[in-house]
Design a protein around this motif. Structure first.
Motif, PDB file in Angstrom:
ATOM      1  N   ARG A   1      42.951  44.918  19.559  1.00 18.40           N
ATOM      2  CA  ARG A   1      44.026  45.734  18.999  1.00 18.40           C
ATOM      3  C   ARG A   1      44.902  44.810  18.169  1.00 18.40           C
ATOM      4  O   ARG A   1      45.230  43.704  18.596  1.00 18.40           O
ATOM      5  CB  ARG A   1      44.871  46.381  20.094  1.00 18.40           C
ATOM      6  CG  ARG A   1      44.191  47.517  20.788  1.00 18.40           C
ATOM      7  CD  ARG A   1      45.208  48.279  21.633  1.00 18.40           C
ATOM      8  NE  ARG A   1      44.563  49.356  22.321  1.00 18.40           N
ATOM      9  CZ  ARG A   1      44.485  50.608  21.866  1.00 18.40           C
ATOM     10  NH1 ARG A   1      45.024  50.911  20.710  1.00 18.40           N
ATOM     11  NH2 ARG A   1      43.879  51.534  22.568  1.00 18.40           N
TER      12      ARG A   1
ATOM     13  N   ARG B   1      38.541  58.459  19.568  1.00 17.45           N
ATOM     14  CA  ARG B   1      39.185  58.530  20.880  1.00 17.45           C
ATOM     15  C   ARG B   1      40.485  57.754  20.835  1.00 17.45           C
ATOM     16  O   ARG B   1      40.530  56.621  20.344  1.00 17.45           O
ATOM     17  CB  ARG B   1      38.270  57.955  21.957  1.00 17.45           C
ATOM     18  CG  ARG B   1      36.952  58.704  22.056  1.00 17.45           C
ATOM     19  CD  ARG B   1      36.064  58.134  23.117  1.00 17.45           C
ATOM     20  NE  ARG B   1      36.625  58.480  24.422  1.00 17.45           N
ATOM     21  CZ  ARG B   1      36.345  57.823  25.539  1.00 17.45           C
ATOM     22  NH1 ARG B   1      35.521  56.802  25.525  1.00 17.45           N
ATOM     23  NH2 ARG B   1      36.870  58.201  26.676  1.00 17.45           N
TER      24      ARG B   1
ATOM     25  N   THR C   1      42.080  56.227  23.073  1.00 21.37           N
ATOM     26  CA  THR C   1      42.132  55.017  23.901  1.00 21.37           C
ATOM     27  C   THR C   1      41.313  53.854  23.340  1.00 21.37           C
ATOM     28  O   THR C   1      41.306  52.776  23.919  1.00 21.37           O
ATOM     29  CB  THR C   1      41.632  55.326  25.324  1.00 21.37           C
ATOM     30  OG1 THR C   1      40.302  55.839  25.240  1.00 21.37           O
ATOM     31  CG2 THR C   1      42.538  56.335  26.004  1.00 21.37           C
ATOM     32  N   ASN C   2      40.632  54.048  22.236  1.00 26.57           N
ATOM     33  CA  ASN C   2      39.795  52.986  21.661  1.00 26.57           C
ATOM     34  C   ASN C   2      40.625  51.826  21.135  1.00 26.57           C
ATOM     35  O   ASN C   2      41.798  51.975  20.801  1.00 26.57           O
ATOM     36  CB  ASN C   2      38.959  53.535  20.506  1.00 26.57           C
ATOM     37  CG  ASN C   2      37.787  54.356  20.970  1.00 26.57           C
ATOM     38  OD1 ASN C   2      37.596  54.580  22.152  1.00 26.57           O
ATOM     39  ND2 ASN C   2      37.000  54.819  20.015  1.00 26.57           N
TER      40      ASN C   2
END
Length: 103
Positions: free
Chosen positions: A9, A48, A50-51
């Motif tokens: 991230r 998604r 949450t990726n």
């Protein structure tokens, strides 16, 4: 063959230029090391919530080459200033000789 999968991230402060500098540094790695290495990478498609933001998959002939990669100056020089978090996993596949060539 050893496969190294990395997901990360970027910090909210990361600009498009920061992400591109990271991408370019990863793309240069196979030509900067003295052992066979193949790398694929790209941003998440957003399917998604949450990726992670980005993924890198690298392939090495064996564990020894992977360990050499971790300490290689080109790998250590990849810009990480705007990377917030990183997760990785390594696993072995196949039983034949791998040359680092091909797609």
């Amino acid at each position: 063959m050893l496969v190294h999968c990395l997901t990360l991230r970027f910090a909210t402060s990361a600009s498009a230029a920061d992400v591109e500098a990271f991408r370019e540094a990863i793309a240069r790695l196979p030509s900067q090391v003295d052992f066979p290495m193949r790398t694929r990478q790209g941003p998440d498609l957003g399917e998604r919530a949450t990726n992670a933001d980005y993924a890198v998959v690298s392939e090495f002939a064996d564990t020894e080459d992977f360990r050499r990669y971790l300490l290689h100056p080109a790998h250590l020089a990849v810009p990480r200033d705007h990377v917030e978090s990183v997760h990785s996993v390594q696993f072995l596949v196949g039983d034949g000789e791998w040359t680092g060539r091909g797609v």
